[in-house]
Write an enzyme that holds these catalytic residues in place. Structure first.
Site, short mmCIF file in Angstrom:
data_model
loop_
_atom_site.label_atom_id
_atom_site.label_comp_id
_atom_site.label_asym_id
_atom_site.label_seq_id
_atom_site.Cartn_x
_atom_site.Cartn_y
_atom_site.Cartn_z
N GLY A 183 1.40 4.26 -0.82
CA GLY A 183 0.93 5.58 -1.19
C GLY A 183 1.86 6.63 -0.61
N ASN A 241 -3.61 4.69 11.61
CA ASN A 241 -4.08 5.59 12.66
C ASN A 241 -5.10 4.88 13.53
OD1 ASN A 241 -2.61 7.95 12.03
ND2 ASN A 241 -4.07 8.49 10.42
N LYS A 249 -1.37 10.28 19.89
CA LYS A 249 -1.78 10.71 18.55
C LYS A 249 -3.29 10.61 18.39
CE LYS A 249 -1.05 10.45 13.65
NZ LYS A 249 -0.55 9.74 12.47
N GLY A 256 0.84 -1.19 0.00
CA GLY A 256 0.00 0.00 0.00
C GLY A 256 0.87 1.23 0.00
#
Length: 323
Positions: free
Chosen positions: A10, A104, A206, A8
């Site tokens: 990206g 996340n 976070k 992935g």
């Protein structure tokens, strides 16, 4: 040479894979798709960072069967995309392959290796039906917290905006050989990746900003600095943070800063539109459940009421469905 596949690849995956390829201490491959993949095949991966531009040419493909089993897979898809790629990833997974989950929010493996009465608890909001847990197996999981921001400036071109930290950890908190190997590879490549004995504290630090700023940005279209400095939105975000803090602390999490300090951290990023707002406007799936729905689920598990989180979740879900 250690084999590392970024699946992935990206913006963040391309950045991490590009840094590893530049250093040359690992056998790096990238799995990507579409125009981004085609551009990397034709011209290599261009990485822009700190006023410098580098071109690297790691192996790139959309077919993991070409790559074979890896020592490490760095999985940089968003959380809601994980279950859909399990079958595609299987050719990459050997007996001892470790998978670094760079998503996340609260990870699906959160209650693996935590000990105590909640050990092995599955989280329906991020792993419906336990599909990821059952197929990958939590013993393969390594966790991290991505503090970088990057974007695909054009197909095959990654622009790094800020952040250089990506701390790692075993779910058990142990300093195993595998997590130390990956930490050394990433840190040597310029991605600061210390091994944390309690990564869950950093995950929550976070998450604390993401679970509040992201959905409120969808409802208001405000930037981070807008939301952190307007008295009304700051009040809403503080209330959400305090509810979430109670849930985290009930799970044994320690928060290194208070809510106002965390909001001020977000304000310093400036006029940034959150990824969730960008996803809604582009008609893409969002991380709402991984960032907020899961905290509401955790609240039920530890029997802490989260009315503000539920209110914002419900409004945000309606906004997403009717965008």
């Amino acid at each position: 040479m250690t084999k590392v596949c970024v699946f992935g690849a990206g913006a963040i995956g391309g950045y991490v894979g590009g840094r590893l390829a530049m250093k040359g201490e690992a056998d790096v491959s990238l799995v990507a798709r579409g125009a981004h993949l085609a551009a990397m095949k034709a011209n290599g991966l261009t990485l822009k960072q700190g006023g410098e531009t580098h071109v690297v040419r790691p192996m790139v493909t959309d077919d993991p069967k070409q790559l074979g089993p890896q020592d490490f897979i760095i999985l940089t898809l968003k959380a809601h995309g994980l279950a859909g790629v399990i079958d595609q990833m299987m050719p990459l997974i050997g007996k001892d392959t470790a998978i670094l989950f760079a998503q996340n929010g609260i990870p699906w493996w959160y209650f693996h290796g935590i000990g105590g009465p909640l050990e092995g608890t599955r989280l329906e909001s991020v792993d419906p039906g336990g599909v990821i847990w059952n197929r990958f197996g939590p013993e393969r999981a390594l966790g991290c917290v991505v503090w970088q921001a990057a974007e695909i400036e054009a197909p095959g071109v990654i622009s790094h905006h800020y952040g250089d930290r990506m701390p790692l950890g075993e779910p058990t908190g142990e300093k195993t050989e595998r997590v130390q190997i990956l930490s050394r590879l990433l840190t040597s490549a310029g991605v600061k990746s210390p091994v944390k004995p309690n990564l869950r504290n950093e995950i929550w630090l976070k998450l604390w900003g993401n679970l509040s700023f992201n959905p409120v940005s969808v409802l208001t279209q405000g930037t981070l600095v807008d939301l952190a400095t307007d008295p009304g939105t700051r009040r809403v975000i503080r209330t959400m943070m305090e509810e979430a803090r109670a849930v985290g602390e009930a799970l044994g999490v320690s928060f290194a800063v208070d809510a106002d300090e965390r909001m001020d951290m977000a304000a310093k990023v400036g006029a940034h539109r959150t990824s969730m707002l960008q996803d809604v406007e582009a008609g893409r799936p969002t991380e709402l459940d991984a960032l907020l729905g899961v905290v509401i689920e955790l609240g039920r598990i530890v029997q802490i009421s989260t009315p503000s989180l539920q209110l914002v979740y419900d409004l945000c879900k309606f906004r997403i469905q009717h965008a």
